[in-house]
Write a protein that holds these residues in place. Structure first.
Motif, PDB file in Angstrom:
ATOM      1  N   UNK A  83       3.228  16.863  19.045  1.00 21.99           N
ATOM      2  CA  UNK A  83       2.212  17.653  18.739  1.00 21.99           C
ATOM      3  C   UNK A  83       1.307  17.486  19.759  1.00 21.99           C
ATOM      4  N   UNK A  84       0.451  18.491  20.085  1.00 22.50           N
ATOM      5  CA  UNK A  84      -0.650  18.750  20.931  1.00 22.50           C
ATOM      6  C   UNK A  84      -1.935  18.548  19.805  1.00 22.50           C
ATOM      7  N   UNK A  85      -2.900  17.764  20.290  1.00 21.86           N
ATOM      8  CA  UNK A  85      -4.085  17.578  19.427  1.00 21.86           C
ATOM      9  C   UNK A  85      -3.925  17.451  17.986  1.00 21.86           C
ATOM     10  N   UNK A  86      -3.159  16.245  17.522  1.00 21.27           N
ATOM     11  CA  UNK A  86      -3.064  16.358  16.007  1.00 21.27           C
ATOM     12  C   UNK A  86      -4.160  15.637  15.446  1.00 21.27           C
ATOM     13  N   UNK A  87      -4.303  16.098  14.135  1.00 24.94           N
ATOM     14  CA  UNK A  87      -5.232  15.697  13.287  1.00 24.94           C
ATOM     15  C   UNK A  87      -4.696  14.877  12.101  1.00 24.94           C
ATOM     16  N   UNK A 104      -4.537   2.757  12.855  1.00 22.91           N
ATOM     17  CA  UNK A 104      -3.119   3.601  12.731  1.00 22.91           C
ATOM     18  C   UNK A 104      -3.150   4.775  12.894  1.00 22.91           C
ATOM     19  N   UNK A 105      -4.440   5.314  12.754  1.00 26.21           N
ATOM     20  CA  UNK A 105      -4.681   7.034  13.349  1.00 26.21           C
ATOM     21  C   UNK A 105      -4.347   7.076  14.754  1.00 26.21           C
ATOM     22  N   UNK A 106      -4.894   5.836  15.495  1.00 19.04           N
ATOM     23  CA  UNK A 106      -4.608   5.957  16.810  1.00 19.04           C
ATOM     24  C   UNK A 106      -3.279   5.678  17.312  1.00 19.04           C
ATOM     25  N   UNK A 107      -2.607   4.751  16.636  1.00 14.62           N
ATOM     26  CA  UNK A 107      -1.230   4.438  16.984  1.00 14.62           C
ATOM     27  C   UNK A 107      -0.387   5.662  16.612  1.00 14.62           C
ATOM     28  N   UNK A 108      -0.570   6.521  15.553  1.00 13.76           N
ATOM     29  CA  UNK A 108       0.185   7.692  15.450  1.00 13.76           C
ATOM     30  C   UNK A 108       0.017   8.786  16.193  1.00 13.76           C
ATOM     31  N   UNK A 154       0.881  -1.152  -0.035  1.00 12.25           N
ATOM     32  CA  UNK A 154      -0.188  -0.112  -0.075  1.00 12.25           C
ATOM     33  C   UNK A 154       0.787   1.239  -0.114  1.00 12.25           C
ATOM     34  N   UNK A 155       0.466   2.388  -0.896  1.00  9.73           N
ATOM     35  CA  UNK A 155       1.078   3.531  -0.854  1.00  9.73           C
ATOM     36  C   UNK A 155       0.258   4.536  -0.218  1.00  9.73           C
ATOM     37  N   UNK A 156       0.681   5.055   0.929  1.00 13.74           N
ATOM     38  CA  UNK A 156       0.060   5.735   1.843  1.00 13.74           C
ATOM     39  C   UNK A 156       0.425   7.214   1.708  1.00 13.74           C
ATOM     40  N   UNK A 157      -0.511   8.152   1.849  1.00 11.15           N
ATOM     41  CA  UNK A 157      -0.419   9.498   2.006  1.00 11.15           C
ATOM     42  C   UNK A 157      -0.988   9.923   3.636  1.00 11.15           C
ATOM     43  N   UNK A 158      -0.044  10.330   4.519  1.00  6.23           N
ATOM     44  CA  UNK A 158      -0.446  10.701   5.580  1.00  6.23           C
ATOM     45  C   UNK A 158      -0.164  11.997   5.803  1.00  6.23           C
ATOM     46  N   UNK A 159      -1.217  12.581   6.395  1.00  6.19           N
ATOM     47  CA  UNK A 159      -1.121  14.286   6.534  1.00  6.19           C
ATOM     48  C   UNK A 159      -1.757  14.403   7.963  1.00  6.19           C
ATOM     49  N   UNK A 160      -0.754  15.175   8.383  1.00  2.70           N
ATOM     50  CA  UNK A 160      -0.947  15.777  10.046  1.00  2.70           C
ATOM     51  C   UNK A 160      -1.251  16.906  10.190  1.00  2.70           C
ATOM     52  N   UNK A 161      -2.222  17.625  10.825  1.00  3.08           N
ATOM     53  CA  UNK A 161      -2.408  19.146  10.980  1.00  3.08           C
ATOM     54  C   UNK A 161      -2.608  19.241  12.588  1.00  3.08           C
ATOM     55  N   UNK A 162      -2.312  20.548  12.658  1.00  6.75           N
ATOM     56  CA  UNK A 162      -2.545  20.854  14.216  1.00  6.75           C
ATOM     57  C   UNK A 162      -2.466  22.366  14.273  1.00  6.75           C
TER      58      UNK A 162
END
Length: 262
Positions: A135-139, A122-126, A56-64
């Motif tokens: 990071x505080x409160x990451x989306x 995976x989101x919970x793991x990250x 799988x080729x994943x695109x992972x975006x993190x915002x805060x």
């Protein structure tokens, strides 16, 4: 006498052609979807989970709120296109390829074992790895960039199809392929899926309403749907190339019979 022989010859030709024609006929009951079985609504579920798999080729975006804090985790990759004697670089979001061990190498954090996990897991793991040290409160948003399914066999447009929204049913997949040909077997469709490193095959009957509770009603990435041709289609595939030979042999048989009956 000649008239009788002519009638016999025509009769034999009619018999041969009738057998050839009716052997390729398809029953109405073999082509109509959802004609059998009552639906047990208590077993019908609209829930769907995307499971992360190798390749799988994943695109992972993190915002805060802290935009500076997320920069190390949203790396960009530069792709180059060449025209004339110049190269133009275009910044794109970094993608992460899940290796055969089910791992990705994520910035700062390092190796993460995510193969076999759902998107939510995976989101919970990250979040556990990032908060509160980085990071505080990451989306976190995760998308599979190479999500695809394949439809093969007796359909109008066989091929591999990219699915941008990562959610597709077996019925929608068949619709993408232009529906099953009239000669396709609707009661024994095969879905091949990789689970825990093994190729698992499921059988689906589209003539039954129980398709709605099948474990492969919702397809997963890299699933292969195969529609088997019916017996008449297999026979016609071999006979079409020999149609002229069939007619010649039929004519020869009629001629021999006519001579013998003189």
């Amino acid at each position: 006498m000649l008239k009788t022989r002519s009638m016999n010859s025509n009769y034999l030709l009619f018999v041969f052609l009738s057998v050839y024609f009716f052997s390729s006929c398809v029953s109405k009951k073999e082509i109509i979807y959802f004609q059998n079985d009552e639906i047990d609504q208590s077993k019908v579920s609209n829930s769907y989970k995307t499971i992360i798999k190798p390749d799988d080729l994943l695109q992972i975006t993190i915002t805060a709120l802290d935009t500076e804090a997320v920069k190390p985790f949203n790396l960009s990759a530069v792709t180059y296109s060449t025209s004339s004697n110049s190269a133009i670089g275009v910044a794109q979001q970094q993608s992460y390829l899940v290796d055969n061990s089910g791992e990705i190498d994520f910035p700062v954090i390092g190796k993460l074992k995510i193969g076999g996990l759902s998107r939510d897991e995976v989101i919970n793991l990250l979040k556990e790895k990032l908060e509160p040290d980085y990071i505080l409160n990451p989306n976190i948003n995760i998308r599979i960039a190479n999500y695809k399914i394949s439809v093969l066999g007796d359909v109008r447009q066989p091929g591999a199809y990219t699915i941008p929204n990562e959610r597709i049913t077996i019925l929608e997949a068949i619709a993408l392929a232009g529906d099953i040909n009239i000669s396709g077997k609707r009661d024994n469709i095969m879905v091949q899926r990789e689970e825990d490193g093994q190729k698992i095959q499921y059988r689906v009957n589209l003539l039954s309403n129980n398709i709605n509770i099948s474990p492969v009603y919702y397809l997963q990435q890299n699933d292969v749907v195969y529609v088997e041709p019916n017996y008449a289609r297999i026979q016609s595939a071999s006979s079409n190339s020999n149609t002229s030979l069939f007619i010649s042999v039929t004519g020869l048989i009629i001629t021999i019979v006519s001579i013998l009956t003189r």
